[in-house]
Scaffold this active site. Structure first.
Site, PDB file in Angstrom:
ATOM      1  N   GLY A 276      -5.391  30.719  10.107  1.00  0.00           N
ATOM      2  CA  GLY A 276      -4.365  30.555   9.082  1.00  0.00           C
ATOM      3  C   GLY A 276      -4.850  30.798   7.668  1.00  0.00           C
ATOM      4  O   GLY A 276      -4.122  30.523   6.720  1.00  0.00           O
ATOM      5  N   GLU A 318     -10.458  30.304  14.009  1.00  0.00           N
ATOM      6  CA  GLU A 318      -9.715  31.406  14.630  1.00  0.00           C
ATOM      7  C   GLU A 318      -8.977  32.258  13.599  1.00  0.00           C
ATOM      8  O   GLU A 318      -7.750  32.302  13.598  1.00  0.00           O
ATOM      9  CB  GLU A 318      -8.685  30.826  15.618  1.00  0.00           C
ATOM     10  CG  GLU A 318      -9.288  30.007  16.718  1.00  0.00           C
ATOM     11  CD  GLU A 318      -8.233  29.276  17.544  1.00  0.00           C
ATOM     12  OE1 GLU A 318      -7.098  29.091  17.056  1.00  0.00           O
ATOM     13  OE2 GLU A 318      -8.555  28.900  18.665  1.00  0.00           O
ATOM     14  N   PRO A 319      -9.680  32.943  12.726  1.00  0.00           N
ATOM     15  CA  PRO A 319      -8.966  33.775  11.755  1.00  0.00           C
ATOM     16  C   PRO A 319      -8.431  35.048  12.402  1.00  0.00           C
ATOM     17  O   PRO A 319      -9.131  35.705  13.166  1.00  0.00           O
ATOM     18  CB  PRO A 319     -10.053  34.123  10.726  1.00  0.00           C
ATOM     19  CG  PRO A 319     -11.336  34.054  11.500  1.00  0.00           C
ATOM     20  CD  PRO A 319     -11.142  33.035  12.590  1.00  0.00           C
ATOM     21  N   GLY A 320      -7.189  35.386  12.114  1.00  0.00           N
ATOM     22  CA  GLY A 320      -6.623  36.659  12.551  1.00  0.00           C
ATOM     23  C   GLY A 320      -6.337  37.512  11.336  1.00  0.00           C
ATOM     24  O   GLY A 320      -7.008  38.504  11.044  1.00  0.00           O
ATOM     25  N   ARG A 321      -5.344  37.035  10.568  1.00  0.00           N
ATOM     26  CA  ARG A 321      -4.897  37.743   9.372  1.00  0.00           C
ATOM     27  C   ARG A 321      -6.057  38.043   8.406  1.00  0.00           C
ATOM     28  O   ARG A 321      -6.133  39.142   7.847  1.00  0.00           O
ATOM     29  CB  ARG A 321      -3.884  36.839   8.665  1.00  0.00           C
ATOM     30  CG  ARG A 321      -3.243  37.368   7.426  1.00  0.00           C
ATOM     31  CD  ARG A 321      -2.483  36.234   6.717  1.00  0.00           C
ATOM     32  NE  ARG A 321      -1.770  35.401   7.658  1.00  0.00           N
ATOM     33  CZ  ARG A 321      -0.513  35.582   8.027  1.00  0.00           C
ATOM     34  NH1 ARG A 321       0.175  36.538   7.483  1.00  0.00           N
ATOM     35  NH2 ARG A 321       0.057  34.788   8.919  1.00  0.00           N
ATOM     36  N   TYR A 362      10.308  36.393   7.665  1.00  0.00           N
ATOM     37  CA  TYR A 362       9.754  35.234   6.941  1.00  0.00           C
ATOM     38  C   TYR A 362       9.993  35.308   5.443  1.00  0.00           C
ATOM     39  O   TYR A 362       9.406  34.520   4.702  1.00  0.00           O
ATOM     40  CB  TYR A 362       8.229  35.162   7.078  1.00  0.00           C
ATOM     41  CG  TYR A 362       7.646  35.211   8.446  1.00  0.00           C
ATOM     42  CD1 TYR A 362       8.058  34.336   9.452  1.00  0.00           C
ATOM     43  CD2 TYR A 362       6.611  36.101   8.739  1.00  0.00           C
ATOM     44  CE1 TYR A 362       7.467  34.370  10.697  1.00  0.00           C
ATOM     45  CE2 TYR A 362       6.012  36.136   9.983  1.00  0.00           C
ATOM     46  CZ  TYR A 362       6.453  35.270  10.966  1.00  0.00           C
ATOM     47  OH  TYR A 362       5.858  35.292  12.184  1.00  0.00           O
ATOM     48  N   CYS A 389      19.526  49.877  10.666  1.00  0.00           N
ATOM     49  CA  CYS A 389      20.920  49.514  10.408  1.00  0.00           C
ATOM     50  C   CYS A 389      21.068  48.020  10.129  1.00  0.00           C
ATOM     51  O   CYS A 389      21.754  47.306  10.867  1.00  0.00           O
ATOM     52  CB  CYS A 389      21.773  49.928  11.592  1.00  0.00           C
ATOM     53  SG  CYS A 389      21.747  51.696  11.798  1.00  0.00           S
ATOM     54  N   GLU A 390      20.375  47.560   9.125  1.00  0.00           N
ATOM     55  CA  GLU A 390      20.439  46.161   8.690  1.00  0.00           C
ATOM     56  C   GLU A 390      20.251  46.190   7.188  1.00  0.00           C
ATOM     57  O   GLU A 390      19.288  46.818   6.710  1.00  0.00           O
ATOM     58  CB  GLU A 390      19.261  45.357   9.256  1.00  0.00           C
ATOM     59  CG  GLU A 390      19.318  45.014  10.711  1.00  0.00           C
ATOM     60  CD  GLU A 390      20.248  43.854  11.003  1.00  0.00           C
ATOM     61  OE1 GLU A 390      20.375  42.954  10.152  1.00  0.00           O
ATOM     62  OE2 GLU A 390      20.857  43.869  12.079  1.00  0.00           O
TER      63      GLU A 390
HETATM   64  C1  LIG Z   1      -3.646  28.879  17.628  1.00  0.00           C
HETATM   65  C2  LIG Z   1      -3.739  29.927  16.594  1.00  0.00           C
HETATM   66  N1  LIG Z   1      -4.954  30.270  16.139  1.00  0.00           N
HETATM   67  C3  LIG Z   1      -5.105  31.227  15.194  1.00  0.00           C
HETATM   68  C4  LIG Z   1      -4.008  31.882  14.664  1.00  0.00           C
HETATM   69  C5  LIG Z   1      -4.252  32.950  13.639  1.00  0.00           C
HETATM   70  O1  LIG Z   1      -3.646  32.707  12.435  1.00  0.00           O
HETATM   71  P1  LIG Z   1      -3.961  33.671  11.203  1.00  0.00           P
HETATM   72  O2  LIG Z   1      -3.758  35.067  11.684  1.00  0.00           O
HETATM   73  O3  LIG Z   1      -2.961  33.288  10.175  1.00  0.00           O
HETATM   74  O4  LIG Z   1      -5.370  33.426  10.814  1.00  0.00           O
HETATM   75  C6  LIG Z   1      -2.724  31.548  15.101  1.00  0.00           C
HETATM   76  C7  LIG Z   1      -1.549  32.216  14.523  1.00  0.00           C
HETATM   77  O5  LIG Z   1      -0.432  31.970  14.785  1.00  0.00           O
HETATM   78  C8  LIG Z   1      -2.584  30.545  16.102  1.00  0.00           C
HETATM   79  O6  LIG Z   1      -1.390  30.192  16.567  1.00  0.00           O
END
Ligand SMILES: Cc1ncc(COP(=O)(O)O)c(C=O)c1O
Length: 461
Positions: A276, A318-321, A362, A389-390
């Site tokens: 997050g 757990e970084p994704g973004r 969002y 079409c929105e």
């Molecule tokens: C359990 C969990 N971990 C990690 C993430 C990754 O979040 P972010 O991409 O914002 O770092 C998410 C995103 O929804 C999640 O649900």
């Protein structure tokens, strides 16, 4: 805001844009925090990534196209690894997953979170070591859990009593002892610059802390002894800039850890604080560095453990973004420019909500720049919209573009690596764009463009 029966977006007429959006001194300037690290504006005025002009990219691959700066992605993985050297960094694959990215993050020493059979299949097919995979999800099927066990994934984050029962039965059948974490809903909700801590946990993920379900889940797993309970897990939200949400969640989850120790005499060895971590989408965002984050998270965990008299558990995040988001921009071609006298100028591009749903879903904010050339024209407040079409099909709600932007120009939108291609749809039967990876001036296709034949191939009737 004026009320409108079709919703806020339809009535939100404000041609000055949001308060934070300032008229730029130089409409061609690139703010470094928004762009992949190798993006520059070349002598001809066009953007280049790792030395490759976006004009050449558009000629070779067409538009829209997601452009991944491979060195940028790898450097963000390294930054997290360097900041968390003794912890585990799980890349959250839901942000964007394809085989090339799996290989990149594996080579850079990251672990990987998946949350469906499809993500698991992608990870395994790219050779991700299964012991470095964590499996998430609030509704994992028996088949998905069975596949995860057969593959030997490193850990499963259990999310319901039903799942504990399913997994226990599958583990018994196979004679294995899967490692699990319990996902705890801690009553903290964090988004962007704000967080709310409540006792109320009205959401689908995890086991309620306040209601006692989280403790009961841990006791059940320990008492049955079939699954190996490694620790607790908490994920509090997305696009977070304020560490105080993590402070509250760590305090609550470590208090549960102490409760489990007191009740069962077991100190759980691991703790996952989720992802997050925020990134810059616009000039208003100022994200923390991984070093900064590491310092703050460690301090929080150390002091909460000291307060509970617990040994500090092995930490994971757990970084994704924060890994993939800033490494990608989307390149579009402008199709029409509509000046609604005195209201705003709509710049329509050849994609839209099918390749980036986040603005519509969002109300997310993005930035954009004229990418195929520099311009000497005055800045003009524009709205970049798609071809769907929105009327809510908005890519960038408010941005200053040069007043001479015209059909045939290329426009680039940065920060589209996370939750754009992974959430893409075929709305209006628009094929999904390709993803290319650029490195040292060379582009390679890593996800090809969908074709109308692909769409028709599914339509068997
Ligand atoms: C359990 C969990 N971990 C990690 C993430 C990754 O979040 P972010 O991409 O914002 O770092 C998410 C995103 O929804 C999640 O649900």
């Amino acid at each position: 805001m004026r009320a409108h029966e079709a919703g806020a977006l339809h009535a939100d007429i404000n041609n000055r844009g949001p308060a934070w959006l300032r008229t730029p001194e130089d409409v061609n300037a690139l703010l470094p925090t928004l762009w992949p690290r190798s993006v520059t504006r070349g002598a001809d005025g066009a953007l280049a990534v790792a030395g490759l002009s976006v004009r050449d990219i558009a000629t070779e691959f067409g538009t829209p196209v997601y452009v991944l700066d491979e060195a940028d992605l790898r450097s963000r993985c390294r930054d997290f690894r360097a900041a968390f050297p003794t912890e585990d960094v799980y890349y959250a694959g839901k942000a964007f997953l394809c085989r090339a990215v799996v290989r990149m993050i594996a080579e850079e020493g990251l672990h990987l979170d998946v949350c469906t059979g499809g993500e698991l299949a992608t990870a395994l097919s790219a050779g991700m070591p299964p012991e470095r995979i964590g499996f998430h999800g609030n509704n994992k099927s028996v088949a998905e859990l069975g596949r995860a066990l057969d593959a030997g994934v490193g850990r499963i984050i259990v999310d319901s009593f039903t799942e504990i029962d399913r997994l226990t039965a599958l583990a018994r059948e196979r004679g294995v002892r899967p490692r699990v974490l319990v996902r705890v809903t801690v009553g903290v909700e964090a988004h962007t610059h704000e967080f709310i801590a409540t006792a109320h946990e009205d959401q689908k993920f995890g086991f309620s802390l306040a209601g006692g379900a989280a403790a009961n889940a841990a006791f059940k797993i320990l008492d049955e002894g079939v699954l190996e309970l490694r620790g607790l897990h908490s994920h509090i939200g997305s696009q977070i800039f304020d560490a105080s949400g993590f402070e509250v969640s760590a305090r609550r989850v470590l208090a549960l850890q102490a409760q489990i120790r007191d009740a069962r005499g077991v100190e759980l060895p691991e703790l996952d604080l989720g992802g997050g971590f925020g990134i810059a989408y616009t000039t208003q965002d100022d994200p923390a560095t991984p070093q900064d984050l590491a310092k703050r998270l460690r301090k929080i965990v150390d002091s909460e453990c000291a307060a509970e008299n617990l040994a500090v558990p092995h930490l994971s995040i757990e970084p994704g973004r924060a890994i993939v988001g800033p490494a990608v921009f989307t390149l579009y071609e402008v199709g029409t420019v509509k000046d609604l006298d005195g209201i705003r100028t709509y710049v329509s591009v050849d994609g839209g909500m099918s390749d980036n749903i986040r603005t519509a879903l969002y109300d997310a904010s993005y930035s954009a720049t004229l990418a195929s050339r520099a311009s000497g024209a005055q800045p003009m407040l524009a709205r970049v919209v798609g071809k769907h079409c929105e009327s809510g099909d908005i890519v960038v709600k408010d941005e200053f573009l040069p007043a001479d932007v015209q059909p045939g120009d290329l426009v680039a939108v940065p920060g589209t690596g996370a939750y754009c291609r992974s959430m893409a749809s075929n709305y209006n039967h628009v094929p999904r764009p390709p993803v290319i990876a650029v490195r040292d001036g060379q582009a390679r296709l890593i996800v090809r463009r969908e074709t109308e034949d692909d769409l028709l191939a599914l339509d068997v009737g």
